[in-house]
Motif scaffolding. Sequence first.
Motif, short mmCIF file in Angstrom:
data_model
loop_
_atom_site.label_atom_id
_atom_site.label_comp_id
_atom_site.label_asym_id
_atom_site.label_seq_id
_atom_site.Cartn_x
_atom_site.Cartn_y
_atom_site.Cartn_z
N GLY A 102 105.18 144.47 119.20
CA GLY A 102 104.77 145.81 119.59
C GLY A 102 103.90 146.54 118.60
N ASN A 103 103.49 145.91 117.53
CA ASN A 103 102.63 146.57 116.53
C ASN A 103 101.19 146.62 117.01
OD1 ASN A 103 104.68 147.01 114.54
ND2 ASN A 103 104.62 144.81 114.16
N THR A 104 100.56 147.76 116.81
CA THR A 104 99.20 147.98 117.29
C THR A 104 98.32 148.56 116.19
OG1 THR A 104 99.73 150.20 118.07
CG2 THR A 104 99.95 148.40 119.68
N VAL A 105 97.04 148.53 116.44
CA VAL A 105 96.04 149.15 115.58
C VAL A 105 95.27 150.14 116.45
CG1 VAL A 105 93.99 148.77 114.17
CG2 VAL A 105 95.80 147.06 114.19
N GLY A 106 95.13 151.37 116.01
CA GLY A 106 94.41 152.38 116.77
C GLY A 106 93.02 152.63 116.21
N VAL A 107 92.11 153.00 117.10
CA VAL A 107 90.74 153.29 116.68
C VAL A 107 90.12 154.22 117.72
CG1 VAL A 107 89.76 151.25 117.84
CG2 VAL A 107 88.58 152.23 115.88
N ASP A 108 89.34 155.19 117.28
CA ASP A 108 88.57 156.02 118.20
C ASP A 108 87.30 155.26 118.56
OD1 ASP A 108 90.16 158.33 118.45
OD2 ASP A 108 89.47 159.09 116.53
N VAL A 109 87.04 155.11 119.85
CA VAL A 109 85.91 154.32 120.33
C VAL A 109 85.20 155.09 121.44
CG1 VAL A 109 85.25 152.12 121.41
CG2 VAL A 109 87.17 152.18 119.86
N CYS A 110 83.90 154.87 121.58
CA CYS A 110 83.17 155.43 122.71
C CYS A 110 83.92 155.02 123.97
CB CYS A 110 81.74 154.88 122.77
SG CYS A 110 80.70 155.36 121.37
N ALA A 111 84.25 155.97 124.83
CA ALA A 111 85.06 155.69 126.01
C ALA A 111 84.41 154.67 126.93
CB ALA A 111 85.35 156.98 126.77
N ASP A 112 83.08 154.59 126.94
CA ASP A 112 82.39 153.61 127.78
C ASP A 112 82.10 152.31 127.02
OD1 ASP A 112 80.41 154.51 126.06
OD2 ASP A 112 79.08 155.22 127.65
N VAL A 113 82.53 152.23 125.77
CA VAL A 113 82.35 151.07 124.89
C VAL A 113 80.87 150.65 124.83
CG1 VAL A 113 83.44 148.93 124.12
CG2 VAL A 113 84.62 150.32 125.77
N ALA A 114 79.99 151.62 124.86
CA ALA A 114 78.54 151.37 124.84
C ALA A 114 77.96 151.70 123.47
CB ALA A 114 77.86 152.18 125.93
#
Length: 159
Positions: A102-114
């Motif tokens: 259940g361990n994750t890594v978070g990151v803020d990313v362009c919502a459209d991944v463009a």
Amino acid sequence: MRASFVNASRGEAERLRVPSDLAARSWDDLDFLGWVDERSPLHAYLVLADDEDRLVGVQLRRAPAGVGPRRARMCSLCTTTHPGQGAALMVAPRAGRSGRAGNTVGVDVCADVACSAYVRGLKSLPPLMRVPETLTVEERAARLRRNLLTFVDRVRAQR
């Protein structure tokens, strides 16, 4: 490509929906392949070549939108600042046993991944959101690649 996903089981990789427009994409303008699942918009995927020219894929899940005012957010990969929900917190399960726990890594990313399109000026933002940079397109693309590889390393890390 499906075999490249470092944080997905074989079954998950087989079930993920690959974009239907792969042949129509402008590959020369892409630093990585990123897409949001058309049928399940909370799921996104990144595929890139690592430093040894091997494909590496990462599955992401968009975190639920928080309550309260929609503030501008900056993508941690391409450093584009977006208004409202143009950038989103996405979480990636870690690779291996850690991710299965259940361990994750978070990151803020362009919502459209463009991200590649923003770095190369192929997609634009409202004038108030544009942050002037002195870096060339090539330098911005190199920064995007470094940030992507750093993120992939965090996903692969066995902690």
